[in-house]
Motif scaffolding. Structure first.
Motif, mmCIF file in Angstrom:
data_model
loop_
_atom_site.group_PDB
_atom_site.id
_atom_site.type_symbol
_atom_site.label_atom_id
_atom_site.label_comp_id
_atom_site.label_asym_id
_atom_site.label_seq_id
_atom_site.Cartn_x
_atom_site.Cartn_y
_atom_site.Cartn_z
ATOM 1 N N PHE A 208 0.810 -1.211 0.000
ATOM 2 C CA PHE A 208 0.000 0.000 0.000
ATOM 3 C C PHE A 208 0.850 1.271 0.000
ATOM 4 O O PHE A 208 0.298 2.368 -0.101
ATOM 5 C CB PHE A 208 -0.950 -0.004 1.196
ATOM 6 N N SER A 209 2.170 1.122 0.112
ATOM 7 C CA SER A 209 3.011 2.294 -0.100
ATOM 8 C C SER A 209 3.044 2.680 -1.567
ATOM 9 O O SER A 209 3.428 3.803 -1.912
ATOM 10 C CB SER A 209 4.435 2.017 0.403
ATOM 11 N N PHE A 210 2.645 1.759 -2.451
ATOM 12 C CA PHE A 210 2.562 2.029 -3.879
ATOM 13 C C PHE A 210 1.123 2.291 -4.336
ATOM 14 O O PHE A 210 0.858 2.324 -5.533
ATOM 15 C CB PHE A 210 3.137 0.850 -4.677
ATOM 16 N N ASN A 211 0.207 2.446 -3.394
ATOM 17 C CA ASN A 211 -1.186 2.697 -3.736
ATOM 18 C C ASN A 211 -1.344 4.119 -4.266
ATOM 19 O O ASN A 211 -0.765 5.069 -3.720
ATOM 20 C CB ASN A 211 -2.060 2.494 -2.498
ATOM 21 N N ASN A 212 -2.128 4.270 -5.290
ATOM 22 C CA ASN A 212 -2.312 5.586 -5.904
ATOM 23 C C ASN A 212 -3.153 6.516 -5.040
ATOM 24 O O ASN A 212 -3.034 7.737 -5.138
ATOM 25 C CB ASN A 212 -2.948 5.435 -7.289
ATOM 26 N N GLY A 213 -4.017 5.942 -4.196
ATOM 27 C CA GLY A 213 -4.861 6.755 -3.334
ATOM 28 C C GLY A 213 -4.376 6.736 -1.899
ATOM 29 O O GLY A 213 -3.347 6.153 -1.559
ATOM 30 N N ARG A 214 -5.151 7.365 -1.034
ATOM 31 C CA ARG A 214 -4.783 7.456 0.375
ATOM 32 C C ARG A 214 -5.284 6.277 1.202
ATOM 33 O O ARG A 214 -4.946 6.162 2.372
ATOM 34 C CB ARG A 214 -5.342 8.751 0.978
ATOM 35 N N SER A 215 -6.084 5.431 0.609
ATOM 36 C CA SER A 215 -6.667 4.326 1.354
ATOM 37 C C SER A 215 -5.597 3.326 1.777
ATOM 38 O O SER A 215 -4.643 3.058 1.040
ATOM 39 C CB SER A 215 -7.730 3.618 0.512
ATOM 40 N N GLN A 216 -5.797 2.774 2.971
ATOM 41 C CA GLN A 216 -4.915 1.747 3.489
ATOM 42 C C GLN A 216 -5.545 0.363 3.386
ATOM 43 O O GLN A 216 -4.977 -0.616 3.882
ATOM 44 C CB GLN A 216 -4.579 2.029 4.961
ATOM 45 N N SER A 217 -6.722 0.285 2.767
ATOM 46 C CA SER A 217 -7.415 -0.998 2.669
ATOM 47 C C SER A 217 -7.940 -1.293 1.271
ATOM 48 O O SER A 217 -8.204 -2.447 0.952
ATOM 49 C CB SER A 217 -8.593 -1.037 3.655
ATOM 50 N N VAL A 218 -8.102 -0.267 0.430
ATOM 51 C CA VAL A 218 -8.635 -0.444 -0.921
ATOM 52 C C VAL A 218 -7.549 -0.099 -1.925
ATOM 53 O O VAL A 218 -7.015 1.021 -1.911
ATOM 54 C CB VAL A 218 -9.874 0.442 -1.159
ATOM 55 N N TRP A 219 -7.234 -1.063 -2.790
ATOM 56 C CA TRP A 219 -6.194 -0.842 -3.790
ATOM 57 C C TRP A 219 -6.750 0.040 -4.906
ATOM 58 O O TRP A 219 -7.786 -0.243 -5.495
ATOM 59 C CB TRP A 219 -5.719 -2.177 -4.339
ATOM 60 N N GLN A 220 -6.044 1.135 -5.211
ATOM 61 C CA GLN A 220 -6.513 2.113 -6.199
ATOM 62 C C GLN A 220 -5.523 2.300 -7.350
ATOM 63 O O GLN A 220 -5.543 3.321 -8.017
ATOM 64 C CB GLN A 220 -6.757 3.462 -5.500
ATOM 65 N N GLY A 221 -4.672 1.310 -7.552
ATOM 66 C CA GLY A 221 -3.746 1.381 -8.669
ATOM 67 C C GLY A 221 -2.317 1.625 -8.223
ATOM 68 O O GLY A 221 -2.071 2.253 -7.186
ATOM 69 N N PHE A 222 -1.390 1.122 -9.022
ATOM 70 C CA PHE A 222 0.039 1.265 -8.708
ATOM 71 C C PHE A 222 0.517 2.672 -9.022
ATOM 72 O O PHE A 222 0.176 3.254 -10.055
ATOM 73 C CB PHE A 222 0.854 0.249 -9.520
ATOM 74 N N SER A 223 1.332 3.229 -8.110
ATOM 75 C CA SER A 223 1.847 4.579 -8.316
ATOM 76 C C SER A 223 3.072 4.796 -7.431
ATOM 77 O O SER A 223 3.214 4.185 -6.365
ATOM 78 C CB SER A 223 0.774 5.617 -7.971
ATOM 79 N N TRP A 224 3.964 5.667 -7.896
ATOM 80 C CA TRP A 224 5.109 6.120 -7.090
ATOM 81 C C TRP A 224 4.788 7.419 -6.369
ATOM 82 O O TRP A 224 5.696 8.138 -5.950
ATOM 83 C CB TRP A 224 6.329 6.319 -7.983
ATOM 84 N N ARG A 225 3.522 7.699 -6.218
ATOM 85 C CA ARG A 225 3.088 8.994 -5.692
ATOM 86 C C ARG A 225 3.713 9.320 -4.344
ATOM 87 O O ARG A 225 4.179 10.449 -4.135
ATOM 88 C CB ARG A 225 1.559 8.993 -5.588
ATOM 89 N N TRP A 226 3.732 8.357 -3.442
ATOM 90 C CA TRP A 226 4.152 8.647 -2.063
ATOM 91 C C TRP A 226 5.667 8.597 -1.891
ATOM 92 O O TRP A 226 6.159 8.905 -0.816
ATOM 93 C CB TRP A 226 3.474 7.679 -1.104
ATOM 94 N N TYR A 227 6.370 8.239 -2.951
ATOM 95 C CA TYR A 227 7.832 8.250 -2.908
ATOM 96 C C TYR A 227 8.397 9.563 -3.462
ATOM 97 O O TYR A 227 9.237 10.190 -2.815
ATOM 98 C CB TYR A 227 8.395 7.062 -3.690
ATOM 99 N N TYR A 228 7.929 9.973 -4.657
ATOM 100 C CA TYR A 228 8.461 11.210 -5.229
ATOM 101 C C TYR A 228 7.467 11.955 -6.131
ATOM 102 O O TYR A 228 7.659 13.142 -6.414
ATOM 103 C CB TYR A 228 9.735 10.921 -6.030
ATOM 104 N N ALA A 229 6.403 11.278 -6.592
ATOM 105 C CA ALA A 229 5.514 11.902 -7.583
ATOM 106 C C ALA A 229 4.636 12.998 -6.988
ATOM 107 O O ALA A 229 4.376 14.016 -7.648
ATOM 108 C CB ALA A 229 4.640 10.835 -8.251
ATOM 109 N N ASP A 230 4.169 12.822 -5.766
ATOM 110 C CA ASP A 230 3.317 13.836 -5.141
ATOM 111 C C ASP A 230 4.164 15.060 -4.789
ATOM 112 O O ASP A 230 5.161 14.947 -4.070
ATOM 113 C CB ASP A 230 2.658 13.269 -3.883
ATOM 114 N N PRO A 231 3.786 16.247 -5.240
ATOM 115 C CA PRO A 231 4.632 17.432 -5.001
ATOM 116 C C PRO A 231 4.601 17.952 -3.566
ATOM 117 O O PRO A 231 5.384 18.845 -3.229
ATOM 118 C CB PRO A 231 4.047 18.473 -5.974
ATOM 119 N N VAL A 232 3.713 17.405 -2.739
ATOM 120 C CA VAL A 232 3.592 17.910 -1.371
ATOM 121 C C VAL A 232 3.833 16.825 -0.328
ATOM 122 O O VAL A 232 4.605 17.013 0.615
ATOM 123 C CB VAL A 232 2.197 18.539 -1.145
#
Length: 304
Positions: A49-73
Motif C-alpha cells: 500500500f506504499s505504492f497505492n495511488n490513493g490514500r486508502s490503506q485498505s482499498v487498492w486504487q492502482g500502482f503509483s510512485w506517488r508517495w515516494y516522489y511523484a506527489d509534489p507535497v
C-alpha cells in the motif's frame, strides 16, 4: 526356528518404533510456514500500500510512485519532515559506523594483547550492552546529556555519542573472537621473516581481520537504522528525528498514511541492501577460507 530365536524377534519387534522417526515433519513444516505468514504478511501489505495511488490503506486504487516522489507535497522526496527523517537516519548510521568500528577494533586488540585487571575489566564492560536493557541505558544517557553535560544537550551529537557507546561492543567482540581464532602464529612468522611491527599490522593482521571488521561495520550500520529507543529519547526536533521515531510518532498520533508506508519501505529496503552487501562482502573477503554461505549469514547476523 528355535524358541529363543522367535522370542528374540518378538522382543525386537516390540522395541522398533511403530512410526518412522525420519518421516517428513509435516507438523513442524506447517508451523514454520504459519509463523512466516503471520510475520511477513503484514509487512508485505504495508509495502504494497506504499505504492497505492490513493490514500486508502485498505482499498487498492492502482500502482503509483506517488508517495515516494511523484506527489509534489506529501511524498517522501518533497515532504520536509519525511525527507529529513531519511537523511537523519543515513547520517546517524554513517557517523556511528565510522566512529564505532575503529574504536571497537582498538578495544579488541587491546583486550587481546594485554593481560591483567584492566584488560579483564574492559572485556567485562564490552558485554554490558548485551545485558543492560536499552531503555535503562537510554534513560541514563538522557540524564547525562540534560543534567551533567548540558553543553551537549539533545540532538544529533547526543544521538551519535549514545549509539557509539551502545554499539561499540559489536566490533570489539567480533574482532576479538577473530583474533582468538587466528592466534599469534601468523604475526610471529612474519616477525621471524624480518617484518617490522608496522608491516605485520598492515600486511598480515589487517587482511586477516578485514572479514570481522567488515561484518561488524555491517552490523553497526544496520543496527543504527533500526534503533528506536535511544534516538527517541535523545532527539530534540524534527530535524534530528530518524525514520523509526518519525513513523512511530505519526502513527501514534493518528497521522499515518501511505507516505508513512513509503518511509517504512525505504527503511526496510535499506536494511535488506545492507544485509545483502554484508553477505556478499563477507563471502568475498573469506573466499580463500573454508566455509559456507551459512557461516557468512551467521557472522553477519551477529553469532560469529
Amino acid at each position: 526356528m528355535t524358541t529363543a530365536t522367535t522370542t528374540a524377534r518378538t522382543m525386537l519387534g516390540r522395541l522398533r518404533p511403530r512410526r518412522n522417526p525420519w518421516r517428513h515433519p509435516w507438523f513442524l513444516e506447517g508451523f514454520t510456514w504459519l509463523y512466516l505468514i503471520w510475520s511477513l504478511v503484514p509487512v508485505a501489505l504495508a509495502v504494497l500500500f506504499s505504492f497505492n495511488n490513493g490514500r486508502s490503506q485498505s482499498v487498492w486504487q492502482g500502482f503509483s510512485w506517488r508517495w515516494y516522489y511523484a506527489d509534489p507535497v506529501n511524498s517522501v522526496l518533497h515532504d520536509p519532515n519525511l525527507h529529513a527523517a531519511v537523511v537523519q537516519t543515513i547520517r546517524l548510521s554513517v557517523y556511528v559506523t565510522l566512529i564505532t568500528v575503529p574504536l571497537g577494533v582498538a578495544f579488541a586488540l587491546g583486550i587481546n594483547r594485554w593481560r591483567g585487571l584492566v584488560a579483564a575489566t574492559s572485556n567485562f564492560v564490552m558485554i554490558l550492552s548485551f545485558v543492560i536493557p536499552e531503555l535503562i541505558f537510554g534513560v541514563a544517557v538522557f540524564f547525562v546529556f540534560t543534567k551533567l553535560f548540558t553543553a551537549v544537550g539533545l540532538g544529533t551529537l547526543a544521538e551519535v555519542l549514545a549509539l557509539v557507546t551502545w554499539n561499540v561492543s559489536w566490533p570489539a567482540l567480533i574482532v576479538q573472537a577473530r583474533l582468538v581464532t587466528l592466534g599469534r602464529q601468523y604475526e610471529e612468522a612474519a616477525a621471524d621473516l624480518g617484518a617490522t611491527p608496522l608491516q605485520v599490522t598492515y600486511r598480515v593482521l589487517w587482511p586477516l581481520l578485514s572479514p570481522a571488521i567488515f561484518a561488524s561495520a555491517v552490523l553497526v550500520f544496520s543496527g543504527v537504522i533500526d534503533d528506536f529507543v535511544l534516538v527517541d529519547l535523545l532527539s530534540s526536533n524534527s530535524g534530528n528525528t530518524p525514520m523509526s521515531v518519525y513513523i512511530y510518532s505519526q502513527q501514534r498520533g493518528g497521522n499515518g498514511g501511505p507516505a508513512l508506508n513509503a518511509l517504512g519501505t525505504i527503511m526496510l529496503a535499506m536494511s535488506f541492501v545492507i544485509a545483502i552487501v554484508g553477505y556478499l562482502g563477507y563471502r568475498f573477503l573469506t573466499r580463500g577460507e573454508r566455509g559456507s554461505g551459512i557461516d557468512a549469514l551467521t557472522t553477519i547476523a551477529g553469532e560469529g
